[in-house]
Design a protein around this motif. Structure first.
Motif, PDB file in Angstrom:
ATOM      1  N   SER A 298     -25.621 -16.581 -14.446  1.00 21.19           N
ATOM      2  CA  SER A 298     -25.281 -15.942 -15.455  1.00 21.19           C
ATOM      3  C   SER A 298     -24.943 -16.779 -16.679  1.00 21.19           C
ATOM      4  O   SER A 298     -25.244 -16.249 -17.748  1.00 21.19           O
TER       5      SER A 298
ATOM      6  N   GLU B  40      -9.870 -10.795 -18.151  1.00 20.93           N
ATOM      7  CA  GLU B  40     -10.681  -9.821 -18.842  1.00 20.93           C
ATOM      8  C   GLU B  40     -11.170 -10.157 -20.296  1.00 20.93           C
ATOM      9  O   GLU B  40     -12.067  -9.756 -20.886  1.00 20.93           O
TER      10      GLU B  40
ATOM     11  N   VAL C 275     -13.787 -12.510 -20.403  1.00 24.91           N
ATOM     12  CA  VAL C 275     -14.961 -12.151 -20.197  1.00 24.91           C
ATOM     13  C   VAL C 275     -15.598 -11.131 -21.166  1.00 24.91           C
ATOM     14  O   VAL C 275     -16.784 -11.097 -21.592  1.00 24.91           O
ATOM     15  N   LYS C 276     -14.661 -10.316 -22.090  1.00 24.30           N
ATOM     16  CA  LYS C 276     -15.062  -9.646 -23.153  1.00 24.30           C
ATOM     17  C   LYS C 276     -15.719 -10.715 -24.166  1.00 24.30           C
ATOM     18  O   LYS C 276     -16.894 -10.042 -24.929  1.00 24.30           O
TER      19      LYS C 276
ATOM     20  N   PRO D  36     -19.763 -12.309 -22.199  1.00 20.11           N
ATOM     21  CA  PRO D  36     -20.034 -11.788 -20.996  1.00 20.11           C
ATOM     22  C   PRO D  36     -20.810 -12.076 -20.061  1.00 20.11           C
ATOM     23  O   PRO D  36     -21.113 -11.753 -18.967  1.00 20.11           O
TER      24      PRO D  36
ATOM     25  N   GLU E 194     -17.626 -13.603 -15.493  1.00 17.04           N
ATOM     26  CA  GLU E 194     -17.059 -12.408 -15.021  1.00 17.04           C
ATOM     27  C   GLU E 194     -15.809 -12.678 -14.239  1.00 17.04           C
ATOM     28  O   GLU E 194     -15.502 -13.857 -14.076  1.00 17.04           O
TER      29      GLU E 194
ATOM     30  N   ASP F 250     -25.303   0.648 -14.936  1.00 17.40           N
ATOM     31  CA  ASP F 250     -24.616   0.136 -16.080  1.00 17.40           C
ATOM     32  C   ASP F 250     -25.573   0.056 -17.430  1.00 17.40           C
ATOM     33  O   ASP F 250     -26.747  -0.082 -17.420  1.00 17.40           O
TER      34      ASP F 250
ATOM     35  N   ASN G 191     -25.020  -1.379 -20.171  1.00 17.24           N
ATOM     36  CA  ASN G 191     -25.195  -2.718 -20.896  1.00 17.24           C
ATOM     37  C   ASN G 191     -25.212  -3.942 -20.021  1.00 17.24           C
ATOM     38  O   ASN G 191     -24.309  -4.574 -19.945  1.00 17.24           O
TER      39      ASN G 191
ATOM     40  N   LEU H  97     -26.219  -7.428 -18.073  1.00 11.75           N
ATOM     41  CA  LEU H  97     -26.572  -8.740 -18.608  1.00 11.75           C
ATOM     42  C   LEU H  97     -27.924  -8.968 -18.580  1.00 11.75           C
ATOM     43  O   LEU H  97     -28.549  -9.684 -19.583  1.00 11.75           O
TER      44      LEU H  97
END
Length: 460
Positions: free
Chosen positions: A96, A222, A225-226, A229, A232, A303, A305, A307
Motif C-alpha cells: 500500500s 490515527e 494515517v489521515k 492514507p 494504516e 468502503d 474511499n 485506497l
C-alpha cells in the motif's frame, strides 16, 4: 445507372448475416473455451513472496485448468506495481505504501505488516523525534528500499529531514550485535505479527542484549494515517512478536502497511471472479505451503474511499454470491450485441443512401430520354442526327448494365421513356423523309445522305 452493386438489399442481408454469424461464433467460443493465460509478478527466488506466488500458481491451476500463469520476475514491490501499470503483468503483489498502479484494482488483501521501530530494553528512545542524530539498522533484502521510503513518511510527519537519521543496511542476524556494540541505536523492521522480519529482528536483539526489546507505541497513529492514507493503524497485542519474554510487553498501536493482489481494470469480470474465488476456496491448501496465506482477507466492499478499489467482477461475487455463467456473461453479450446492432443500423443507413442515390440517377436518366424525345419532335435533319447519337449513348447507358429485378418500377419507367423517344425519332424521320420527297427534283427517292441515315430501330 445501377452501379457496381447489383443487389444492395441482398448484400445488406448477407453482411448482417455475417455479423450475426461472427457474434454467434465468438459466443460459442467464449462458452466452450473460457480460458486465460495471466502474467503474474513474482519476487526473487527464495523470498517469501516467491514461495507464496509459487504455491498460489500451483493450487489455482489445479482448481481452474483453463487458467494458466506466466511469471514475471520483479526485483522489488515498486517494480511489481510498475509491471501492472505498464501492461507487463495481469496480476501483481503490491504494497500500500509503494506508488500504486493507476490502472489497478484489488482482488484480495494478502496480509497486514507492522512498521516496527525496535529498541533494546535499556534504550531511552520513546518516540520518533528521539531518533534524530542516531543510526538505525534496516534489514537487507528485496524490500529494503520500500521500507526506507516508509520510514521517510514517519519522519516527515514529525518534520524531520531524512538526512537527520542515518541508516545502516545489514543482515538480520547482525542487527543484535550492532546494537550491543552501540553501532546502531535501534532497528526498523516491517513484517506481520508472526514469522517474518519483525519477529526475527526482535529475536536477534534479545539474544545479543540479553533482554526483551521494546517496540515503540504510536499514540498518534490515527492522525498519521489521515495524513498518509497509504499507511494504516496496526494493533499489536501483547506478545505479538515474541512470547518469552512478551514483546511487546503490553498491547500497543503502531503503524502498518498491507499487501494485496492487484489486477488491471480491464480484466474481464468473469476472470477476476474466478481468481478471487479460487483464492478464498483454496486458502487452507495455500496455508500448508505458505503460512502467510492464513492472513488473506477480502477488502471492504462498502468502503466509500478505498485506497485501491475492489474489482467489480469480484465485488459482484462478494455482494451476490454464486451466479450462473450466463448471469456473469450477460454484460459480454451486451458488448457483442451493441456493436452488432450499431453495425446493422449503419449498414441499413448506407444501403438506404445508396438506393436513394441510384433512384435519383434513374429519374435523371428518364428525364434525359424524355427531353431528347421532345426535342426530336421539331428538330431538323442535322439536329436530329445529333440527338440520335445522344439517344444511342443514353440507351447504351441504360441497357448495357445488369438488370436489377428488385427495381422493376424504375426499370419499367426507363424502358417506357426509351420506347417513347424511339417512336418520336421514327415519326420525325418519316416526316423529314416525306418532306424531302415532295421537294426532290425527281420526286421519288430520298437523297443519298437521307438514305444513309439509320433510325434508332434499325440501329438496334
Amino acid at each position: 445507372m445501377f452501379g457496381p452493386f447489383a443487389k444492395p438489399r441482398v448484400l445488406a442481408v448477407l453482411v448482417a448475416a455475417l455479423f450475426l454469424a461472427a457474434g454467434a461464433a465468438l459466443l460459442v467460443a467464449y462458452i466452450w473455451k473460457p480460458h486465460a493465460t495471466l502474467r503474474i509478478t513474482i519476487g526473487p527466488e527464495g523470498s517469501q513472496s516467491y514461495r507464496f506466488i509459487s504455491a498460489f500458481i500451483k493450487v489455482t491451476e489445479a482448481q481452474h485448468p483453463r487458467i494458466k500463469f506466466a511469471t514475471v520476475t520483479t526485483p522489488s514491490l515498486l517494480d511489481s506495481a510498475k509491471a501492472l501499470e505498464q501492461g507487463k503483468a495481469d496480476l501483481a503483489v503490491i504494497r500500500s505504501d509503494v506508488p500504486l498502479p493507476a490502472n489497478g484494482e484489488t482482488l484480495v488483501i494478502l496480509r497486514h505488516d507492522a512498521l516496527a521501530i525496535i529498541t533494546p530494553h535499556h534504550s531511552s528512545i520513546s518516540g520518533v523525534p528521539d531518533l534524530v542524530g542516531k543510526t538505525i539498522a534496516f534489514v537487507t533484502g528485496p524490500a529494503q528500499s520500500d521500507n526506507s521510503r516508509a520510514f521517510d513518511l514517519l519522519l516527515s510527519y514529525y518534520n524531520i529531514a531524512p538526512d537527520k537519521v542515518k541508516r545502516e543496511f545489514m543482515a538480520v542476524e547482525d542487527i543484535g550485535p550492532a546494537i550491543e556494540r552501540k553501532q546502531v541505536a535501534a532497528a526498523f523492521a516491517v513484517g506481520p505479527a508472526g514469522p517474518g522480519e519483525v519477529v526475527q529482528t526482535v529475536a536477534a536483539i534479545a539474544k545479543a542484549t540479553k533482554g526483551a526489546p521494546k517496540v515503540l507505541n504510536f499514540d498518534d497513529a490515527e492522525a498519521i494515517v489521515k495524513r498518509f492514507p497509504v499507511l494504516e493503524s496496526f494493533d499489536a497485542p501483547k506478545g505479538s512478536f515474541d512470547s518469552r519474554p512478551a514483546v511487546p510487553d503490553d498491547d500497543i498501536t503502531t503503524l502498518g502497511v498491507n499487501y494485496r493482489f492487484a489486477v488491471p481494470i480491464t480484466m474481464l469480470d468473469i476472470v477476476a471472479d474466478a481468481i478471487g474465488r479460487s483464492i478464498l476456496t483454496t486458502k487452507a491448501q495455500l496455508m500448508n505451503v505458505a503460512p502467510m496465506a492464513g492472513q488473506i482477507e477480502v477488502p471492504d466492499v462498502n468502503d466509500q474511499n478505498p485506497l485501491l478499489p475492489i474489482h467489480p467482477g469480484f465485488a459482484a461475487y462478494l455482494n451476490n454470491g454464486d451466479q450462473s455463467f450466463f448471469d456473469q456473461a450477460e454484460r459480454y453479450l451486451y458488448l457483442f450485441g451493441i456493436p452488432l446492432s450499431v453495425g446493422a443500423s449503419v449498414l441499413t443507413l448506407l444501403v438506404g443512401m445508396f438506393n436513394a442515390r441510384t433512384s435519383k440517377k434513374d429519374r435523371e436518366a428518364v428525364e434525359h430520354l424524355l427531353t431528347i424525345a421532345h426535342e426530336a419532335t421539331t428538330a431538323d435533319r442535322e439536329r436530329l442526327e445529333a440527338l440520335e447519337s445522344e439517344l444511342h449513348q443514353a440507351v447504351a447507358d441504360c441497357v448495357g448494365k445488369p438488370n436489377d429485378a428488385e427495381k422493376g418500377a424504375e426499370q419499367w419507367r426507363t424502358q417506357l421513356a426509351m420506347q417513347h423517344a424511339m417512336r418520336r425519332f421514327e415519326r420525325r424521320n418519316a416526316a423529314l423523309n416525306a418532306e424531302g420527297a415532295k421537294t426532290s427534283p425527281r420526286g421519288d427517292q430520298p437523297s443519298p445522305n437521307e438514305a444513309a441515315t439509320l433510325s434508332p430501330t434499325d440501329s438496334r
